[in-house]
Design an enzyme around this catalytic site. Sequence first.
Site, PDB file in Angstrom:
ATOM      1  N   GLU A  12       1.714  -3.820  -4.603  1.00 29.99           N
ATOM      2  CA  GLU A  12       2.261  -3.450  -5.901  1.00 29.99           C
ATOM      3  C   GLU A  12       3.254  -2.292  -5.802  1.00 29.99           C
ATOM      4  OE1 GLU A  12      -1.844  -5.220  -6.478  1.00 29.99           O
ATOM      5  OE2 GLU A  12      -0.994  -3.657  -5.187  1.00 29.99           O
TER       6      GLU A  12
ATOM      7  N   LYS B  70     -10.964 -22.296   2.668  1.00 30.08           N
ATOM      8  CA  LYS B  70     -11.337 -22.204   1.259  1.00 30.08           C
ATOM      9  C   LYS B  70     -11.842 -23.559   0.773  1.00 30.08           C
ATOM     10  CE  LYS B  70      -8.130 -18.528  -0.158  1.00 30.08           C
ATOM     11  NZ  LYS B  70      -6.977 -18.192  -1.011  1.00 30.08           N
TER      12      LYS B  70
ATOM     13  N   ARG C 102      -1.834   0.544  -9.668  1.00 30.43           N
ATOM     14  CA  ARG C 102      -1.755   0.849  -8.248  1.00 30.43           C
ATOM     15  C   ARG C 102      -0.334   1.275  -7.833  1.00 30.43           C
ATOM     16  NH1 ARG C 102      -4.980  -3.569  -4.820  1.00 30.43           N
ATOM     17  NH2 ARG C 102      -5.847  -1.718  -3.830  1.00 30.43           N
TER      18      ARG C 102
END
Length: 637
Positions: free
Chosen positions: A369, A283, A397
């Site tokens: 989730e 990243k 979700r």
Amino acid sequence: MTQPAPYPLLSSISAPSDLRELPASELTVLARELRAFLLESVSGTGGHLASNLGSVELTIALHYVFNTPEDRLVWDVGHQSYPHKILTGRREAMPSLRRKGGLAGFPRRAESPYDTFGTGHSSTSISAALGMALAARQKGEDRHTVAVIGDGAMTAGMAFEALNHAGDEKADLLVVLNDNEMSISPNVGAMNNYLARVLSGSFYSTVREGSKRVLDHMPPMREFMRRAEEHVKGMIVPGTLFEEMGFNYYGPIDGHDLPSLLKTLKNLKALPGPRLLHVVTRKGHGYSPAEQDPCGYHGVGKFDPEVGLAPSGGPGNPTYTRVFGQWLCDMAETDPKLMAITPAMREGSGLVDFSERFPARYFDVGIAEQHALTLAAGLACEGMKPVVAIYSTFLQRAYDQLIHDVTLQDLPVLLAIDRAGLVGPDGPTHSGSFDLSYLRCLPNMTIMAPADENECRRMLTTGFLLDGPAAVRYPRGKGPGVAVEPTLEPLPVGRAEIRRHGRRVAMLCFGAVLAPALEAGETLDATVINMRFVKPLDEAVIREAAEGHELVVTIEDNAVAGGAGSAVNEALQRCRLTVPVLNLGLQDHFQEHGTREELLSEAGLDTPGILAAVRRRLADQGKGEQDCSDPRARVIS
């Protein structure tokens, strides 16, 4: 004389077909230009930066090797899709990124034929790409399908469900695992790049498949050879799990080494069946501040690349997220049973301080989730007091778990729902437009919507102390500037407050829309009520509003369909009260990206919008605004 283009190679590319005309030897130069342009562009508009800087070479290689858009390329989440947008004809539109009427911050089918699947939430790419691959097989179309998924997205069960199905179907699918958490050294380097190229090459593939056919007639020997191959590969590569799911695993390979990427992808393109290429990237690659702080540079506002991001936490009103984070630590000090859960949103949900101060009571479950909600239910069964910090759209979700595991069993789980209502530049995939609608239909649920920072803190305390499920939903960003009291004082459950006494018109406000409603109420001389609770409603104050006014207006930063206004309508019916009602909120369409202020204005939820809507209704009722000052109008006490 005209100035030379600052990005000569990049400026020559208006589509991937132009990219494929370049000699491979020039692609490294293109990568440098693309990374520099990306940094210049995102620093001027804001958006996702670190993940996009890390995906430059991978994006170039994928579009160079595969014949997009005929070959389908599916991005997961979309945090790493800016280089893809730039290379697919949208370079000149990048200044409009995440602005109203401009480019979306995520892949979007309506925006480009190269955006094969719209996304914004994690872990969908493999499922979608598998569907496309199976459709191609059914239609007899000879095309390739590639899913790109990050290592974080692989923490979701949905990704493994898709892998399992794809392996079982023996689908012609390439999954690229973009792993930006592993270090480049020592696991990735010349040896692993070499192995990936060898294992993906035609000679190795031919020998392996040919050996399997021969050994089919010698079952004991085939099983011995299979185990031997797995043992050898297991010592070299971490792909045994994927192999067990029916995928041929290749890698890990350096995702910033373009020659190795190109060679390996070309080899894999020629192979059939389910394949997984493990690519390791970094990243923020190429921009030192983002490399050192990839989390801080994940989502950025405008900044000067020469200086870097300004320090956060400066003067001004605290955000609702910060109010929650402070409350969480304060409440944990008083109650050792408090447990905090987040689905991979420690920073975004304000849990950094808590995770450092109470590590044994902090659980980051990854992008899972569903697991987060049932984990909370299990903790609650054993007398713990779980608090689940979750975004409004992410809670969607886990809806089945919320119903089946939490509310059905009436367990004391507190949902701290961030990013409720219109969130702004992230667009419809992240707008918390539906939580009041999908929560209030659930039995046993208490639902609160704070109008300011201090009320948010008090509601969190209220919900935590209840012996059943509760939710506090609050918007992104800062509140109106109300001082936050340090105490942990709850609110009386189901009790509204009248913030302004007026005539003829009564405004019933839910949450952050109270501030513009108060301004509109001053102009109209209307009664303004801060409802506070969506469930249970304060039916006494609703009755007073209906009996003492000629128009009741409900205002919420949520879908009108099934929302808080609908709850008021139902209460009026139960009380057999007949009064004109105007429900203001989000209408029956997805709100586009833009600033939160622009979207509130478009939805008619700012002060001018509320005024205009009320005046129109009064006019329709034959009572213009001048009637609002009639001294005979009744005022509720």
